[in-house]
Scaffold this active site. Structure first.
Site, PDB file in Angstrom:
ATOM      1  CG  ASP A 203      -2.191   0.760   1.044  1.00  0.00           C
ATOM      2  OD1 ASP A 203      -3.259   0.137   1.127  1.00  0.00           O
ATOM      3  OD2 ASP A 203      -2.127   1.987   0.784  1.00  0.00           O
TER       4      ASP A 203
ATOM      5  CG  ASP B 231       2.686   4.240  -6.002  1.00  0.00           C
ATOM      6  OD1 ASP B 231       2.024   3.623  -6.857  1.00  0.00           O
ATOM      7  OD2 ASP B 231       2.480   5.427  -5.687  1.00  0.00           O
TER       8      ASP B 231
ATOM      9  CE  LYS C 236       3.400   7.061 -13.172  1.00  0.00           C
ATOM     10  NZ  LYS C 236       4.299   8.091 -12.608  1.00  0.00           N
TER      11      LYS C 236
ATOM     12  CG  ASN D 183       4.343  -2.479 -12.569  1.00  0.00           C
ATOM     13  OD1 ASN D 183       5.059  -2.745 -13.534  1.00  0.00           O
ATOM     14  ND2 ASN D 183       4.298  -1.278 -12.026  1.00  0.00           N
TER      15      ASN D 183
ATOM     16  CE1 TYR E 184     -11.622   3.849  -8.879  1.00  0.00           C
ATOM     17  CE2 TYR E 184     -13.898   3.839  -9.602  1.00  0.00           C
ATOM     18  CZ  TYR E 184     -12.896   3.332  -8.808  1.00  0.00           C
ATOM     19  OH  TYR E 184     -13.173   2.299  -7.940  1.00  0.00           O
TER      20      TYR E 184
ATOM     21  CE  LYS F 272     -10.429   0.345 -10.083  1.00  0.00           C
ATOM     22  NZ  LYS F 272      -9.563  -0.621  -9.373  1.00  0.00           N
TER      23      LYS F 272
ATOM     24  CB  THR G  31     -18.770  -1.827  -1.100  1.00  0.00           C
ATOM     25  OG1 THR G  31     -19.063  -2.591  -2.266  1.00  0.00           O
ATOM     26  CG2 THR G  31     -18.565  -2.762   0.077  1.00  0.00           C
TER      27      THR G  31
HETATM   28  O1  LIG Z   1     -19.221   1.647  -6.084  1.00  0.00           O
HETATM   29  C1  LIG Z   1     -19.138   1.920  -7.247  1.00  0.00           C
HETATM   30  O2  LIG Z   1     -19.638   1.287  -8.119  1.00  0.00           O
HETATM   31  C2  LIG Z   1     -18.344   3.107  -7.608  1.00  0.00           C
HETATM   32  O3  LIG Z   1     -19.088   4.236  -7.350  1.00  0.00           O
HETATM   33  C3  LIG Z   1     -18.851   5.073  -6.309  1.00  0.00           C
HETATM   34  O4  LIG Z   1     -19.091   6.345  -6.843  1.00  0.00           O
HETATM   35  P1  LIG Z   1     -20.525   6.946  -6.558  1.00  0.00           P
HETATM   36  O5  LIG Z   1     -21.610   5.971  -6.808  1.00  0.00           O
HETATM   37  O6  LIG Z   1     -20.640   8.248  -7.252  1.00  0.00           O
HETATM   38  O7  LIG Z   1     -20.462   7.071  -4.985  1.00  0.00           O
HETATM   39  P2  LIG Z   1     -20.731   8.239  -3.966  1.00  0.00           P
HETATM   40  O8  LIG Z   1     -19.694   9.292  -4.050  1.00  0.00           O
HETATM   41  O9  LIG Z   1     -20.925   7.570  -2.673  1.00  0.00           O
HETATM   42  O10 LIG Z   1     -22.092   8.896  -4.460  1.00  0.00           O
HETATM   43  C4  LIG Z   1     -23.306   8.175  -4.567  1.00  0.00           C
HETATM   44  C5  LIG Z   1     -24.407   9.164  -4.912  1.00  0.00           C
HETATM   45  O11 LIG Z   1     -24.679   9.967  -3.786  1.00  0.00           O
HETATM   46  C6  LIG Z   1     -24.539  11.335  -4.138  1.00  0.00           C
HETATM   47  N1  LIG Z   1     -24.019  12.034  -2.941  1.00  0.00           N
HETATM   48  C7  LIG Z   1     -22.747  11.830  -2.495  1.00  0.00           C
HETATM   49  C8  LIG Z   1     -22.296  12.439  -1.358  1.00  0.00           C
HETATM   50  C9  LIG Z   1     -23.145  13.320  -0.671  1.00  0.00           C
HETATM   51  O12 LIG Z   1     -22.795  13.922   0.373  1.00  0.00           O
HETATM   52  N2  LIG Z   1     -24.390  13.501  -1.148  1.00  0.00           N
HETATM   53  C10 LIG Z   1     -24.862  12.885  -2.265  1.00  0.00           C
HETATM   54  O13 LIG Z   1     -26.011  13.109  -2.659  1.00  0.00           O
HETATM   55  C11 LIG Z   1     -23.660  11.398  -5.351  1.00  0.00           C
HETATM   56  O14 LIG Z   1     -23.894  12.533  -6.119  1.00  0.00           O
HETATM   57  C12 LIG Z   1     -24.077  10.105  -6.047  1.00  0.00           C
HETATM   58  O15 LIG Z   1     -25.203  10.321  -6.828  1.00  0.00           O
HETATM   59  C13 LIG Z   1     -17.515   4.937  -5.638  1.00  0.00           C
HETATM   60  O16 LIG Z   1     -17.025   6.113  -5.217  1.00  0.00           O
HETATM   61  C14 LIG Z   1     -16.517   4.221  -6.449  1.00  0.00           C
HETATM   62  O17 LIG Z   1     -15.398   3.896  -5.698  1.00  0.00           O
HETATM   63  C15 LIG Z   1     -17.055   2.958  -6.939  1.00  0.00           C
HETATM   64  O18 LIG Z   1     -16.178   2.341  -7.833  1.00  0.00           O
END
Ligand SMILES: O=C(O)[C@H]1O[C@H](OP(=O)(O)OP(=O)(O)OC[C@H]2O[C@@H](n3ccc(=O)[nH]c3=O)[C@H](O)[C@@H]2O)[C@H](O)[C@@H](O)[C@@H]1O
Length: 434
Positions: free
Chosen positions: A142, A167, A200, A208, A254, A258, A284
């Site tokens: 990590d 890294d 990256k 790697n 991202y 991926k 998750t």
């Molecule tokens: O799990 C996944 O499949 C992917 O999606 C997530 O991205 P996202 O779904 O956008 O996750 P959040 O940042 O938790 O947002 C979820 C939703 O809640 C909303 N949100 C987020 C934070 C907040 O304070 N308020 C709010 O309404 C966002 O706009 C979004 O619509 C994760 O961040 C990624 O690591 C992951 O790969």
């Protein structure tokens, strides 16, 4: 003297699955690999009544008292190191463990040497706990950009455990049987913080680790993501859907990272015969998620616990489907040890609009506060903020493939998982570290 106020309810907490049956273990025996461990042993590693003690509390805290308060969730405090805060000097001292949690004694033929990249992160640390308790030899690498040593510090010094600051964009040499390649920042604010580094990491890091898998003939599992589907036009998303990703937007580092990591993975499979597994992980949550990483579950719980208004982005009609960490770890281990080399969605089909999810989190936080006799100054409100660019409008996994190939299905209800996570953050808040 009385023990410090602790945040746990008095009675043991029963955790019920989707069918109303009590969950006492996670994991299972499948594909010749036993991944079953008692839930209370895992909990003793992440769910404690207090994480940091004040120096003056230490003397008053007889081990019997501590033992009994821990026993509400765990089998006792015997396996826990302590972090002691000294208010006079504003210092913190750490004790080492008296004993490590028991790990299975596996015959050498069953014991695997497992490399976990990103093993100090949220998902990685739970995977490490499970694999350690199962008796395997674990190496974590990590770079600690978003991961933290404290998530796995309870294993430092154990003969089966090794942690290396490294890294993945640089090659890494080791002999191993299985590689779980998790290393990459995953929350949108983190992965967008340094977009070039994120892509990256996905590209070079995966290259790697695939090179390492090729040389060692280790089985390679990559944690991919539902974000490869972008803002999907197909709902729910099956693994055959090719996705709808903006290649130049702020999430592209991202999502496209991926996607190219998956392309590399199947390139090594076709060209070099590397034995690969691809887990497409859907949203998750769980203990050890960084409370400030900006994702919706951590944001909502922390805001509600602190009595701050909850921030819903956009009008809150976008949807997500939330999976608890133990179900994910079950799914990843099942996938690694199965014969399924196609991509597999690992997620929970319980879909919520973000607006409804905010109300659910508020209700659960209030329930836990009521159980613990915490008085609220006021009811937190929901406030609306601008929606981030390219925020997917809907997301729900089709998990038919996981069900057929892995005989895996999520067991945890969102409610049960959230309740445990609220208790975790609440304990961190009570000690002042959140
Ligand atoms: O799990 C996944 O499949 C992917 O999606 C997530 O991205 P996202 O779904 O956008 O996750 P959040 O940042 O938790 O947002 C979820 C939703 O809640 C909303 N949100 C987020 C934070 C907040 O304070 N308020 C709010 O309404 C966002 O706009 C979004 O619509 C994760 O961040 C990624 O690591 C992951 O790969």
């Amino acid at each position: 003297m009385s023990p410090p106020a602790n945040d746990m309810p008095a009675a043991p907490i029963k955790t019920l699955d989707k069918d109303g049956k009590e969950i006492t273990t996670v994991g299972f025996q499948r594909f010749g690999f036993d991944s079953e461990v008692p839930l209370d042993v895992l909990r003793s590693l992440y769910l404690r009544p207090h994480y940091v003690l004040k120096a003056n509390e230490l003397e008053s805290l007889s081990s019997a008292i501590e033992e009994s308060s821990n026993a509400q969730f765990t089998q006792g405090a015997a396996y826990q190191s302590k972090s002691i805060y000294h208010p006079d000097t504003k210092g913190i001292s750490y004790t080492t463990l008296s004993r490590f949690p028991p790990v299975k004694l596996l015959p050498p033929s069953e014991r695997k040497r497992i490399l976990v990249t990103g093993g100090a992160g949220f998902v990685g640390s739970h995977l490490v706990d499970r694999l350690m308790i199962l008796g395997h030899e674990i190496t974590v690498i990590d770079n600690f950009f978003t991961g933290s040593k404290t998530t796995v510090s309870h294993w430092i010094g154990h003969p089966n455990f090794e942690m290396v600051r490294h890294d993945v964009v640089e090659p890494f040499m080791i002999e191993c049987d299985q590689i779980y390649h998790l290393a990459c920042p995953a929350s949108p604010p983190h992965y967008q913080f340094n977009a070039v580094k994120t892509i990256k990491t996905s590209f070079m890091g995966t290259l790697n680790m695939l090179g390492l898998a090729k040389r060692t003939k280790a089985r390679f599992l990559i944690s991919s993501t539902s974000e490869v589907y972008g803002d999907p036009e197909v709902h729910p998303q099956t693994e055959d859907y090719w996705g709808h990703v903006n290649p130049i937007g702020p999430r592209a580092c991202y999502d496209e990272g991926k996607r190219v990591a998956e392309t590399l993975t199947y390139g090594f499979q076709r060209q070099d015969g590397v034995d690969v597994r691809v887990a497409r992980i859907f949203n998750t949550y769980g203990p050890r998620m960084n409370p400030y990483d900006g994702r919706v579950v951590s944001n909502f719980i922390v805001q509600a616990l602190k009595g701050e208004d909850m921030t819903v982005y956009g009008d809150g009609t976008q949807t997500r489907s939330f999976q608890y960490i133990h179900d994910l770890v079950d799914g990843m281990i099942a996938l690694m040890n199965s014969d399924e080399s196609r991509p597999v969605n690992i997620g929970n089909g319980d879909e919520f609009t973000i607006g409804d999810f905010a109300k659910l989190v508020r209700e659960i936080v209030e329930k836990v506060q009521d159980e613990d006799g915490v008085k609220r100054a006021r009811r937190v409100e929901i406030k609306y903020e601008p929606i981030p660019t390219d925020d997917p409008q809907k997301r729900r996994p089709d998990t038919t493939r996981a069900k057929q190939s892995l005989q895996w299905q999520p067991r945890w209800t969102v409610r049960m998982g959230l309740e445990e996570m609220v208790r975790y953050y609440k304990a961190k808040m009570a000690e002042g570290s959140l």
